[in-house]
Design a protein around this motif. Structure first.
Motif, mmCIF file in Angstrom:
data_model
loop_
_atom_site.group_PDB
_atom_site.id
_atom_site.type_symbol
_atom_site.label_atom_id
_atom_site.label_comp_id
_atom_site.label_asym_id
_atom_site.label_seq_id
_atom_site.Cartn_x
_atom_site.Cartn_y
_atom_site.Cartn_z
ATOM 1 N N GLN A 11 -26.671 -39.024 14.012
ATOM 2 C CA GLN A 11 -27.482 -40.243 14.132
ATOM 3 C C GLN A 11 -26.704 -41.248 14.979
ATOM 4 O O GLN A 11 -25.600 -41.668 14.616
ATOM 5 C CB GLN A 11 -27.759 -40.853 12.756
ATOM 6 N N GLU B 154 -23.466 -43.439 13.871
ATOM 7 C CA GLU B 154 -23.769 -43.801 12.488
ATOM 8 C C GLU B 154 -23.415 -42.670 11.535
ATOM 9 O O GLU B 154 -22.913 -42.905 10.430
ATOM 10 C CB GLU B 154 -25.256 -44.145 12.340
ATOM 11 N N SER B 155 -23.678 -41.428 11.958
ATOM 12 C CA SER B 155 -23.436 -40.295 11.073
ATOM 13 C C SER B 155 -23.346 -39.005 11.884
ATOM 14 O O SER B 155 -24.100 -38.818 12.837
ATOM 15 C CB SER B 155 -24.565 -40.171 10.045
ATOM 16 N N HIS B 156 -22.400 -38.141 11.501
ATOM 17 C CA HIS B 156 -22.274 -36.827 12.119
ATOM 18 C C HIS B 156 -21.796 -35.859 11.046
ATOM 19 O O HIS B 156 -20.724 -36.041 10.456
ATOM 20 C CB HIS B 156 -21.281 -36.855 13.284
ATOM 21 N N THR B 157 -22.606 -34.849 10.777
ATOM 22 C CA THR B 157 -22.199 -33.791 9.863
ATOM 23 C C THR B 157 -22.229 -32.458 10.600
ATOM 24 O O THR B 157 -23.048 -32.251 11.500
ATOM 25 C CB THR B 157 -23.110 -33.705 8.627
ATOM 26 N N PRO C 58 -19.322 -34.105 6.456
ATOM 27 C CA PRO C 58 -19.274 -35.312 7.278
ATOM 28 C C PRO C 58 -17.992 -35.415 8.099
ATOM 29 O O PRO C 58 -16.892 -35.153 7.588
ATOM 30 C CB PRO C 58 -19.353 -36.446 6.245
ATOM 31 N N THR D 31 -17.888 -38.271 10.363
ATOM 32 C CA THR D 31 -18.164 -39.558 10.994
ATOM 33 C C THR D 31 -16.902 -40.398 11.173
ATOM 34 O O THR D 31 -16.833 -41.228 12.092
ATOM 35 C CB THR D 31 -19.191 -40.347 10.158
ATOM 36 N N ASP D 32 -15.897 -40.191 10.328
ATOM 37 C CA ASP D 32 -14.684 -40.999 10.421
ATOM 38 C C ASP D 32 -13.866 -40.710 11.667
ATOM 39 O O ASP D 32 -12.875 -41.392 11.942
ATOM 40 C CB ASP D 32 -13.819 -40.847 9.169
#
Length: 299
Positions: free
Chosen positions: A25, A46-49, A54, A56-57
């Motif tokens: 996202q 915003e988000s990555h899996t 996850p 995202t960090d």
């Protein structure tokens, strides 16, 4: 016939054994002023899996220019959506698109994931916000990172205000598609060559965190480690990239070179062993006058 059979079987093996599903996202939003009273625009992760895990960090918590670099492997699939957080984006204005989109190079996708306006793709306005004809809060794209798509590729907006989009305002990023069992690097650097500056960022090879975003970034590496540079030419200028005091193999050849000529939309990816600090520079006269240079610090 035997070659085609082997190729088909290898593709099937990649799909079964190595393919990962990425759910991503991105948000597009206003960011800093360009110095002339105009707001720049930027993508934010915003988000990555990956297969539900996850990651995202790895990315900046704020919108950045350039946008996030998305690292993939041949055989992966990607569902990537864009949310438009630019003020006033949902209010239609006749003749002006307020959509932002993600148009990607290099990987496979169908026409509904082209990230362009209907005036180009003849189907839909494929972005988030008020387009010329359609309005979406969120728009999702599907990419097939098929065998044969390995390389470094740009993605960018194609819809904001005109059918050419707002790449020039900061809405651009890159994907790195690695082959199966690709070598690892201590650091990777993604440098976009614009008409007046390098725009870049650095990826740590251990924790994969991305940092040092911005214009002409100072890059760093530990001595005697292998590092990889990804150069992508944006804008309209011709460039001559040089990393002073270094030579590297021209991709696909056994020829050692110490500079690379790069034209609009061209790419150049190479690896060196970090042995001493240096300066990276665009040697073309007008680009040198614009200050296109940055530090490469080895410690």
């Amino acid at each position: 016939m035997m070659f085609l059979l082997v190729l088909a079987m290898s593709c099937l093996l990649i799909d079964k054994s190595f393919a990962a599903e990425h759910i991503i996202q991105l948000t597009a939003e206003e960011t800093q002023d360009d110095g002339f009273g105009n707001k720049l625009l930027a993508y934010k992760m915003e988000s990555h899996t990956v297969d539900g895990v996850p990651i995202t960090d790895r990315y900046s918590a704020v919108a950045t220019i350039p946008g996030p670099t998305i690292v993939l492997t041949e055989g992966d699939t990607v569902k990537i959506s864009i949310l438009n957080a630019i003020p006033g984006n949902g209010i239609p204005t006749p003749g002006i698109s307020k959509q932002v989109s993600i148009h990607v190079h290099g990987v496979h996708y169908d026409i509904l994931s082209d990230g362009t306006l209907k005036v180009i793709n003849k189907n839909h306005d494929e972005g988030a916000g008020a387009g010329l004809e359609e309005t979406y809060v969120v728009y999702e794209y599907k990419w097939n990172v098929a065998p044969g798509t390995a390389g470094t590729w740009a993605y960018h907006d194609h819809n904001f205000e005109t059918h050419n989009g707002a790449e020039h305002k900061g809405l651009f990023g890159a994907i790195i598609v690695n082959p199966i069992e690709a070598p690892s690097y201590a650091k990777e650097y993604v440098l976009y060559m614009g008409d007046d500056a390098f725009w870049g960022m650095e990826i740590n090879g251990t924790d994969k965190k991305q940092s040092k975003h911005g214009a002409n970034p100072t890059l760093s590496a530990k001595e005697n480690t292998n590092v990889r540079f990804h150069l992508i030419a944006l804008g309209t200028d011709l460039h001559t990239f040089k990393l002073n005091g270094y030579r590297w193999f021209d991709p696909g050849t056994d020829n050692l070179i110490n500079q690379a000529e790069i034209g609009p939309l061209e790419k150049h990816v190479f690896t060196v062993k970090a042995r001493h600090s240096s300066v990276y520079v665009d040697k073309n006269f007008s680009n040198q006058l614009m200050g296109m240079r940055g530090q490469f610090n080895v410690h």
